[in-house]
Write a protein that holds these residues in place. Structure first.
Motif, short mmCIF file in Angstrom:
data_model
loop_
_atom_site.label_atom_id
_atom_site.label_comp_id
_atom_site.label_asym_id
_atom_site.label_seq_id
_atom_site.Cartn_x
_atom_site.Cartn_y
_atom_site.Cartn_z
N ARG A 183 0.84 -1.05 0.15
CA ARG A 183 -0.06 -0.02 0.22
C ARG A 183 0.95 0.98 0.23
N ARG A 184 2.22 0.94 -0.28
CA ARG A 184 3.21 2.08 0.42
C ARG A 184 3.92 2.44 -1.40
N THR A 185 2.73 2.54 -2.15
CA THR A 185 3.14 2.68 -3.48
C THR A 185 2.62 4.39 -3.77
N SER A 186 3.07 5.60 -4.61
CA SER A 186 2.34 6.69 -5.10
C SER A 186 3.66 7.43 -5.86
N GLN A 187 2.60 7.69 -7.39
CA GLN A 187 3.73 8.47 -7.99
C GLN A 187 3.25 9.36 -8.51
N GLY A 188 3.91 10.58 -8.53
CA GLY A 188 3.19 11.88 -9.27
C GLY A 188 4.51 12.67 -9.63
N GLU A 189 4.00 13.98 -9.91
CA GLU A 189 4.24 15.18 -10.78
C GLU A 189 3.74 16.58 -10.20
N LEU A 190 5.33 17.14 -10.61
CA LEU A 190 5.16 18.75 -10.73
C LEU A 190 4.82 19.33 -11.53
N LEU A 191 4.57 20.28 -12.07
CA LEU A 191 4.54 21.21 -13.00
C LEU A 191 4.56 22.50 -12.81
N ILE A 192 4.77 23.43 -14.29
CA ILE A 192 4.98 25.01 -13.48
C ILE A 192 4.60 25.80 -15.13
N ARG A 193 3.44 26.44 -14.73
CA ARG A 193 3.49 27.63 -16.04
C ARG A 193 3.18 29.26 -15.22
N LYS A 194 2.95 30.05 -16.36
CA LYS A 194 2.76 31.24 -16.01
C LYS A 194 1.55 31.14 -16.22
N SER A 195 0.46 32.19 -14.52
CA SER A 195 -0.99 32.25 -14.86
C SER A 195 -1.55 33.58 -15.32
N TRP A 196 -2.23 33.51 -15.70
CA TRP A 196 -3.07 34.57 -16.36
C TRP A 196 -4.11 35.63 -15.06
N ARG A 197 -3.48 35.15 -13.68
CA ARG A 197 -4.26 35.75 -12.41
C ARG A 197 -3.90 37.66 -12.89
N ASP A 198 -2.78 37.99 -13.09
CA ASP A 198 -2.24 39.28 -12.77
C ASP A 198 -2.96 39.77 -14.38
N ALA A 199 -3.50 39.25 -15.28
CA ALA A 199 -3.56 40.07 -16.55
C ALA A 199 -4.69 41.11 -16.37
N LYS A 200 -4.78 41.78 -17.14
CA LYS A 200 -5.55 42.45 -17.60
C LYS A 200 -6.90 42.33 -18.36
N VAL A 201 -7.01 42.65 -17.66
CA VAL A 201 -8.95 42.08 -18.56
C VAL A 201 -8.39 42.43 -20.20
N ASN A 202 -8.51 41.88 -21.59
CA ASN A 202 -8.33 42.64 -22.12
C ASN A 202 -9.06 43.00 -22.93
N ARG A 203 -8.80 44.21 -23.12
CA ARG A 203 -10.31 45.39 -23.70
C ARG A 203 -10.74 45.00 -24.96
N SER A 204 -9.41 44.54 -25.89
CA SER A 204 -9.71 44.52 -27.06
C SER A 204 -11.53 44.31 -27.20
N ILE A 205 -11.75 43.13 -25.91
CA ILE A 205 -12.64 42.00 -26.45
C ILE A 205 -14.59 42.74 -25.52
N HIS A 206 -13.58 42.80 -24.33
CA HIS A 206 -14.98 43.50 -23.52
C HIS A 206 -14.16 44.41 -22.35
#
Ligand SMILES: [Zn+2]
Length: 820
Positions: free
Chosen positions: A797-820
């Motif tokens: 029962r002591r088996t486990s596999q996983g991974e770490l990933l990275i990406r840049k986020s859009w959280r600090d993006a300004k709302v795209n004015r060209s759309i709305h």
């Protein structure tokens, strides 16, 4: 001819009656303006003018009582009464025959839920309005009278002079019990108590003493404070297949259920309980008896198992698992409740018991209360009614039924949903079908769903009072918004569209899809929501409540119109919710379309269309992400570390889905214009990492991935194994080497990864790099802290596999004015 004339007369008479009925039910404008300050709307309210007085001309005459709720009633009115003579507000219980007018005592005696009923009556002296009588049968009713008066007078609170309406009220609730179960109740109970909600359900701390005897505790201060607020606390005994966490099998291994023979155990397996073993029943009885010993506790809610968890021992085999659980609970409660004749056992149904609910109902003894829960059908925000015929006839027969409805977009999302029509439909159904109460679910905190909570308080108290729009106007009035009518118009639009979105489980499903999972019939499973072979179809799945493209376009237009109203109102609350809804609808429309194009045969035109559509999806995902984080920070601002993972997932899902589509596009050589915004693998964990320890720190050099300052996501993903992992924190460090690097940012909170939830995202901010030669050689590292399988688990029962990933986020993006 005569017949015709009679028919005409009859119609005229009918019209006259209808007119009179409307005239009776409609409030005059003065009363309506005052009533807009009060939630829930009193059943009978009439205002005949008002008087302006200074606080020192108002005096409070309390009733003599030791009851904490009366003390709260006094505290509630006291801020308006600073004098010792003049205009007098008198608090009276109906049993006080000397002071209580017989007329009021009689009127209140016959009302439904009489313990909560109250009256407010103006006192006239020589024809002049000179005071109030606040009258109730019980302390809780008196507290409610005080709360109503408080709401009426609140706009004057900080002024020297107070405008007092000459108001007459007789009021009582439709549903006996109006509550919540959840996680943030020590804070949220104050605001729901002000709205006359009167119940919370919370987990008892269940465990064992060193000698193995059961131990069940509740926070005493929480209990007494809740009672003072007029809020009943119902302790929960957790789902019966999840009692391993109490230490049950450490102290009493013989109570563990026998697993199904010859079937491999799933990951994170914990045994359920064998209810043929009398020890299991004795131990639960021990917990119940300790809970009933608290003077504030009268009911206990025991939750049936929420996943199928039969025991395969000789005694249990062949018996229905839910019948066994029910009978065991009844026996335990009979032992524990013998000295508590007023106590009630509640049994919570579940998605796993759903098919056997008839057997459960047939097994209970008179006086046993039932609460309807099912991960699929009560955690549901569709247009379908909630109480199905079996339970409806149970409630209509006079038996006690409550329900755990979600009051939000979905239990799994933290998404804006101002839904007056939705909540009105739910509460009206509960009242009409004869339920006794509801305990709403609004995780992780009411702050995200203030409108719907207030709406639930409104229509569970007075189900045939206000319309959706009228309530929204009252809500905005109470909130102090500048243009309550405009808000009401907006809520009418966004509420209808938001309900279709919630009913389609769109956001919920996309959050699961972001982890390669699906949520079917109340159970989380691995699976694909859509793929290059599996299209998204109108009228099904994430478009369930959008039968065709025209319907989706109609709701897009409504959301656009709502956004325009929000811009006119200039209220950030309305603006951000409008954007979240609009961008989600747009996102799902674009998603449907691009998945559809992927099904077409290869061609240059197909490639070009895919490319254009993926670019559009990116823009929408960016706008949606920015709107979501903006909305969450506005309505429920908390420190980053306190942000619930369901909120994080609700912010991040669009970027993940957009990234998934880009991987499909690789085969047609479409160049990704925004590779930094897609996940990149930076580290992994394996079973061997846990050979000698349960705790693990995973390191990665992320310098090449963080060339720009700003927001980033670190995703931890559970791939497979018999054990999930607990996650603790992700730290960003900076320095020339891993060993010498110094922490610059940490996102620390506890999470759990397993087959029930494969991913979690920790949020990092990369600071602007100083333009300084000394730092030129610095590198960025992350350290992720997690705990894997415990060392005492058996090796397989002591088996486990996983991974770490990275990406840049859009959280600090300004709302795209060209759309709305
Ligand atoms: Zn058994």
């Amino acid at each position: 001819m005569l017949q015709n004339m009679m028919a005409v007369c009859f119609r005229l008479l009918l019209l006259l009656l209808l007119f009179l009925a409307a005239a009776v039910s409609a409030m005059d404008a003065v009363t309506e303006a005052w009533a807009n300050r009060v939630i829930p709307l009193p059943k009978q309210i009439n205002v005949a003018g008002s008087r302006v007085l200074s606080k020192d001309e108002i005096t409070l005459c309390p009733t003599d009582s030791e009851d904490g709720r009366i003390a709260t009633a006094i505290e509630t009115v006291q801020p308006f009464a600073g004098g010792d003579q003049g205009f007098t507000i008198k608090l009276i219980l109906t049993h006080d025959r000397k002071n209580c007018p017989a007329k009021l005592a009689k009127a209140l005696a016959k009302l439904a839920n009489r313990d909560q009923a109250y009256a407010i009556e103006p006192v006239m002296t020589s024809g002049a309005f000179s005071g109030f009588l606040l009258v109730a049968n019980e302390p809780l009713g008196l507290l409610y009278a005080a709360r109503t008066l408080h709401q009426l007078l609140t706009p004057s609170l900080n002024h020297r002079h107070i405008e007092i309406p000459q108001v007459t009220i007789v009021d009582w609730p439709d549903l006996e019990e109006r509550g919540e179960w959840g996680w943030n109740l020590s804070h949220d109970r104050y605001s729901i108590a002000e709205l006359k909600m009167n119940e919370v359900e919370m987990h008892a701390t269940l465990g064992f003493q060193a000698d193995g005897s059961p131990s069940a505790t509740l926070d005493r201060a929480f209990l007494s404070e809740s009672k003072r607020l007029g809020v009943k606390v119902v302790p929960i005994i957790r789902h019966l297949e999840q009692l391993a966490v109490t230490g049950l099998f450490t102290y009493h291994p013989n109570t563990a259920a026998t697993p199904e023979p010859n079937k491999p155990l799933p990951s994170d397996y914990q045994p359920a309980v064998c209810f043929s073993n009398p020890a299991s029943i004795d131990l639960i009885a021990g917990w119940m008896s300790q809970l009933l010993a608290y003077e504030e506790v009268h009911d206990i809610n025991a939750w049936l198992a929420e996943s199928p968890s039969p025991c395969f021992c000789e005694l249990c085999r062949g018996h229905n698992s839910f019948e066994l659980q029910t009978k065991s609970l009844l026996r335990a409660f009979a032992m524990a409740g013998a000295d508590h004749p007023d106590a009630h056992l509640r049994i919570l149904l579940s998605q796993a018991s759903y098919r056997d609910n008839d057997r459960v109902l047939a097994s209970i003894t008179p006086g046993t209360r039932i609460t309807y829960y099912s991960g699929q059908t009560t955690y549901d925000s569709s247009h379908e009614p909630m109480i199905y015929p079996l339970l409806e006839s149970f409630a209509r027969s006079g038996q006690w039924l409550s329900v755990y409805p979600q009051l939000t977009n979905s239990w799994r999302t933290v998404f804006p949903f101002t839904g007056p029509h939705f909540i009105k439909a739910r509460m009206t159904e509960f009242v009409e079908k004869g339920l006794h109460g509801f305990s709403g679910y609004a995780t992780p905190a009411n702050g995200y769903y203030d409108f719907n909570i207030a709406a639930a308080a409104e229509w569970s108290w007075n189900s045939s009072g206000r319309s959706a729009r009228q309530f929204a106007e009252a809500y905005a009035t109470r909130l102090g918004l500048k243009q309550p009518r405009l808000f009401a118009e907006w809520a009418d639009l966004i509420g209808r569209t938001g309900w279709h979105l919630a009913g389609s489980r769109t956001v919920e499903s996309l959050i699961f899809a972001a982890g390669g999972q699906v949520f079917i019939d109340g159970f989380i499973e691995d699976g694909e929501l859509f793929s290059t072979e599996k299209p998204i179809e109108y009228g099904k799945g994430i478009l369930a409540e959008f039968p065709n493209e025209a319907s989706l376009d109609h709701h897009l237009a409504s959301a656009q119109q709502a956004l325009e109203l929000a811009q006119r109102a200039d209220e950030p609350l309305m603006l951000l919710e409008s954007r979240c809804v609009l961008h989600t609808l747009l996102f799902v429309k674009e998603l449907e379309s691009v998945v559809d194009v992927f099904q077409q045969p290869l061609s240059a035109a197909r490639t070009k269309t895919i490319q254009q559509q993926l670019d559009a999806v990116d823009v929408t995902a960016q706008n949606l992400t920015a709107a979501m984080i903006g909305w969450g920070n506005l309505v429920h601002p908390v420190e980053q570390e306190a942000l619930h993972y369901r909120f994080r997932d609700s912010v991040d899902f669009a970027a993940t889905i957009a990234g998934r589509l880009r991987t499909w596009a690789e085969e047609c050589q479409i160049v990704d214009p925004l590779p930094a915004y897609r996940f990149h693998r930076i580290a992994s964990w394996q079973t061997e990492d846990f050979a000698e320890t349960a705790d693990l720190a995973l390191w990665a050099d992320i310098t090449e991935h963080v060339q720009q300052a700003g927001a980033y996501d670190i995703r931890l993903f559970f791939l497979n194994g018999a054990s999930g992992v607990d996650t603790r924190a992700v730290t960003l460090l900076c320095g020339p080497t891993k060993e010498s690097a110094q922490p610059v940012f940490v996102d620390r909170w506890d999470g759990r990864l397993s087959r029930y939830g494969r991913y979690l995202e920790y949020w990092l901010t990369i600071p602007e790099k100083p333009n300084n030669l000394a730092h030129a050689l610095d590198r960025y590292f992350i350290k992720a802290e997690l705990s894997g399988p415990a060392l005492n688990l058996p090796q397989p029962r002591r088996t486990s596999q996983g991974e770490l990933l990275i990406r840049k986020s859009w959280r600090d993006a300004k709302v795209n004015r060209s759309i709305h």
